[in-house]
Design a protein around this motif. Sequence first.
Motif, PDB file in Angstrom:
ATOM      1  N   ASP A  25       0.854  -1.189   0.000  1.00  0.00           N
ATOM      2  CA  ASP A  25       0.000   0.000   0.000  1.00  0.00           C
ATOM      3  C   ASP A  25       0.889   1.237   0.000  1.00  0.00           C
ATOM      4  O   ASP A  25       1.899   1.277   0.710  1.00  0.00           O
ATOM      5  CB  ASP A  25      -0.884   0.034   1.250  1.00  0.00           C
ATOM      6  CG  ASP A  25      -1.823  -1.150   1.358  1.00  0.00           C
ATOM      7  OD1 ASP A  25      -2.049  -1.825   0.335  1.00  0.00           O
ATOM      8  OD2 ASP A  25      -2.330  -1.378   2.465  1.00  0.00           O
ATOM      9  N   CYS A  65      -0.723  -3.800   5.889  1.00  0.00           N
ATOM     10  CA  CYS A  65      -1.828  -3.030   5.322  1.00  0.00           C
ATOM     11  C   CYS A  65      -1.758  -1.651   5.966  1.00  0.00           C
ATOM     12  O   CYS A  65      -1.537  -1.537   7.178  1.00  0.00           O
ATOM     13  CB  CYS A  65      -3.173  -3.698   5.621  1.00  0.00           C
ATOM     14  SG  CYS A  65      -4.603  -2.751   5.032  1.00  0.00           S
ATOM     15  N   ARG A  78      -7.654   0.448   6.129  1.00  0.00           N
ATOM     16  CA  ARG A  78      -8.611   0.484   5.028  1.00  0.00           C
ATOM     17  C   ARG A  78     -10.039   0.621   5.539  1.00  0.00           C
ATOM     18  O   ARG A  78     -10.333   0.365   6.703  1.00  0.00           O
ATOM     19  CB  ARG A  78      -8.496  -0.769   4.173  1.00  0.00           C
ATOM     20  CG  ARG A  78      -8.837  -2.051   4.905  1.00  0.00           C
ATOM     21  CD  ARG A  78      -8.581  -3.258   4.039  1.00  0.00           C
ATOM     22  NE  ARG A  78      -8.746  -4.491   4.808  1.00  0.00           N
ATOM     23  CZ  ARG A  78      -8.265  -5.649   4.447  1.00  0.00           C
ATOM     24  NH1 ARG A  78      -7.576  -5.754   3.333  1.00  0.00           N
ATOM     25  NH2 ARG A  78      -8.465  -6.715   5.179  1.00  0.00           N
ATOM     26  N   ALA A 126     -13.728  -0.888   4.248  1.00  0.00           N
ATOM     27  CA  ALA A 126     -14.180  -1.975   3.379  1.00  0.00           C
ATOM     28  C   ALA A 126     -15.648  -2.283   3.590  1.00  0.00           C
ATOM     29  O   ALA A 126     -16.194  -2.075   4.670  1.00  0.00           O
ATOM     30  CB  ALA A 126     -13.345  -3.233   3.652  1.00  0.00           C
ATOM     31  N   ILE A 164     -17.831  -5.678   3.372  1.00  0.00           N
ATOM     32  CA  ILE A 164     -17.575  -7.114   3.339  1.00  0.00           C
ATOM     33  C   ILE A 164     -18.905  -7.858   3.480  1.00  0.00           C
ATOM     34  O   ILE A 164     -19.772  -7.453   4.256  1.00  0.00           O
ATOM     35  CB  ILE A 164     -16.559  -7.508   4.437  1.00  0.00           C
ATOM     36  CG1 ILE A 164     -16.049  -8.909   4.253  1.00  0.00           C
ATOM     37  CG2 ILE A 164     -17.111  -7.282   5.810  1.00  0.00           C
ATOM     38  CD1 ILE A 164     -14.840  -9.235   5.108  1.00  0.00           C
ATOM     39  N   PHE A 181     -14.992  -9.499  -0.092  1.00  0.00           N
ATOM     40  CA  PHE A 181     -14.920  -8.045  -0.160  1.00  0.00           C
ATOM     41  C   PHE A 181     -15.806  -7.574  -1.307  1.00  0.00           C
ATOM     42  O   PHE A 181     -15.687  -8.051  -2.435  1.00  0.00           O
ATOM     43  CB  PHE A 181     -13.487  -7.571  -0.387  1.00  0.00           C
ATOM     44  CG  PHE A 181     -12.651  -7.604   0.856  1.00  0.00           C
ATOM     45  CD1 PHE A 181     -12.744  -6.590   1.794  1.00  0.00           C
ATOM     46  CD2 PHE A 181     -11.765  -8.650   1.084  1.00  0.00           C
ATOM     47  CE1 PHE A 181     -11.980  -6.618   2.946  1.00  0.00           C
ATOM     48  CE2 PHE A 181     -11.001  -8.685   2.231  1.00  0.00           C
ATOM     49  CZ  PHE A 181     -11.104  -7.667   3.162  1.00  0.00           C
ATOM     50  N   LYS A 209     -13.298  -2.042  -1.281  1.00  0.00           N
ATOM     51  CA  LYS A 209     -12.133  -1.885  -0.403  1.00  0.00           C
ATOM     52  C   LYS A 209     -11.382  -0.631  -0.821  1.00  0.00           C
ATOM     53  O   LYS A 209     -11.082  -0.444  -2.000  1.00  0.00           O
ATOM     54  CB  LYS A 209     -11.239  -3.117  -0.536  1.00  0.00           C
ATOM     55  CG  LYS A 209     -10.090  -3.151   0.396  1.00  0.00           C
ATOM     56  CD  LYS A 209      -9.284  -4.450   0.410  1.00  0.00           C
ATOM     57  CE  LYS A 209      -9.394  -5.367  -0.738  1.00  0.00           C
ATOM     58  NZ  LYS A 209      -8.476  -6.495  -0.702  1.00  0.00           N
ATOM     59  N   TRP A 210     -11.107   0.242   0.179  1.00  0.00           N
ATOM     60  CA  TRP A 210     -10.431   1.503  -0.089  1.00  0.00           C
ATOM     61  C   TRP A 210      -9.340   1.724   0.943  1.00  0.00           C
ATOM     62  O   TRP A 210      -9.570   1.596   2.134  1.00  0.00           O
ATOM     63  CB  TRP A 210     -11.424   2.672  -0.012  1.00  0.00           C
ATOM     64  CG  TRP A 210     -12.594   2.538  -0.928  1.00  0.00           C
ATOM     65  CD1 TRP A 210     -12.694   2.989  -2.215  1.00  0.00           C
ATOM     66  CD2 TRP A 210     -13.867   1.938  -0.628  1.00  0.00           C
ATOM     67  NE1 TRP A 210     -13.939   2.698  -2.723  1.00  0.00           N
ATOM     68  CE2 TRP A 210     -14.673   2.044  -1.762  1.00  0.00           C
ATOM     69  CE3 TRP A 210     -14.399   1.304   0.504  1.00  0.00           C
ATOM     70  CZ2 TRP A 210     -15.985   1.561  -1.815  1.00  0.00           C
ATOM     71  CZ3 TRP A 210     -15.698   0.810   0.462  1.00  0.00           C
ATOM     72  CH2 TRP A 210     -16.475   0.941  -0.693  1.00  0.00           C
ATOM     73  N   HIS A 211      -8.146   2.110   0.490  1.00  0.00           N
ATOM     74  CA  HIS A 211      -7.040   2.463   1.387  1.00  0.00           C
ATOM     75  C   HIS A 211      -6.901   3.984   1.457  1.00  0.00           C
ATOM     76  O   HIS A 211      -5.806   4.509   1.579  1.00  0.00           O
ATOM     77  CB  HIS A 211      -5.735   1.821   0.899  1.00  0.00           C
ATOM     78  CG  HIS A 211      -5.724   0.340   1.038  1.00  0.00           C
ATOM     79  ND1 HIS A 211      -6.130  -0.506   0.028  1.00  0.00           N
ATOM     80  CD2 HIS A 211      -5.379  -0.454   2.074  1.00  0.00           C
ATOM     81  CE1 HIS A 211      -6.037  -1.745   0.439  1.00  0.00           C
ATOM     82  NE2 HIS A 211      -5.583  -1.744   1.677  1.00  0.00           N
ATOM     83  N   GLN A 240     -10.539  -0.461   9.331  1.00  0.00           N
ATOM     84  CA  GLN A 240      -9.505  -1.299   9.940  1.00  0.00           C
ATOM     85  C   GLN A 240      -8.196  -0.527  10.051  1.00  0.00           C
ATOM     86  O   GLN A 240      -7.826   0.213   9.145  1.00  0.00           O
ATOM     87  CB  GLN A 240      -9.305  -2.572   9.121  1.00  0.00           C
ATOM     88  CG  GLN A 240     -10.558  -3.417   9.065  1.00  0.00           C
ATOM     89  CD  GLN A 240     -10.410  -4.631   8.177  1.00  0.00           C
ATOM     90  OE1 GLN A 240      -9.834  -4.563   7.108  1.00  0.00           O
ATOM     91  NE2 GLN A 240     -10.950  -5.755   8.634  1.00  0.00           N
TER      92      GLN A 240
END
Length: 192
Positions: A21, A43, A46, A48, A50, A63, A66-68, A95
Amino acid sequence: MARFEVAKARALARLQRSGADEGIAGILQKINARADYYTTSSCSGRIALILLPEIGAKREARFIGKWHRPVVSGEVLAVMVDAPFAEGELWLLAQPPIIHVACRSVAKAEALLRLALDAGFKYSGMKGIARATGIAVVEIFSTERMDVPVASRDAVLVDEAYMGFIVTKANFLLHRGTEKLKRFELQLNKLP
């Protein structure tokens, strides 16, 4: 070549292939540049969506989004439109960052762990020690987590206003994790 060096070479090759990432790459480079440490997974944190067939069915989870990075409620709602709710429950997750680091010895693991705790990663700890080699694995982890059910079996459980509220909270938690990563990266300068 000793076991530690062989395992480190494999882990670094895997990292080279799969990448990291963007928000955590610099930290991984700092850790992996040191002879007594290497990262095994990470990681940057993120948000997410789910899908779970039922609570606790982590292996069957999928998933949906999902976004960082920070998100807006509209993009989360847009992903929800096509989600197969009938297959279970849809949860919005925020998270925290997580990093697993193999350390040449328990003493090296303790030094790294001290820096992580000082940076605010208070759920960090030693995950295991290999008897044959003495290699210790440290998990660097924090408290910025949120799990909210948003749909269940064809029923959406949140309206736009509440989704906006929980997305704002998720973005706040993601930001806090990013700030801790910055502090941890500075702490790494103390690592021999």
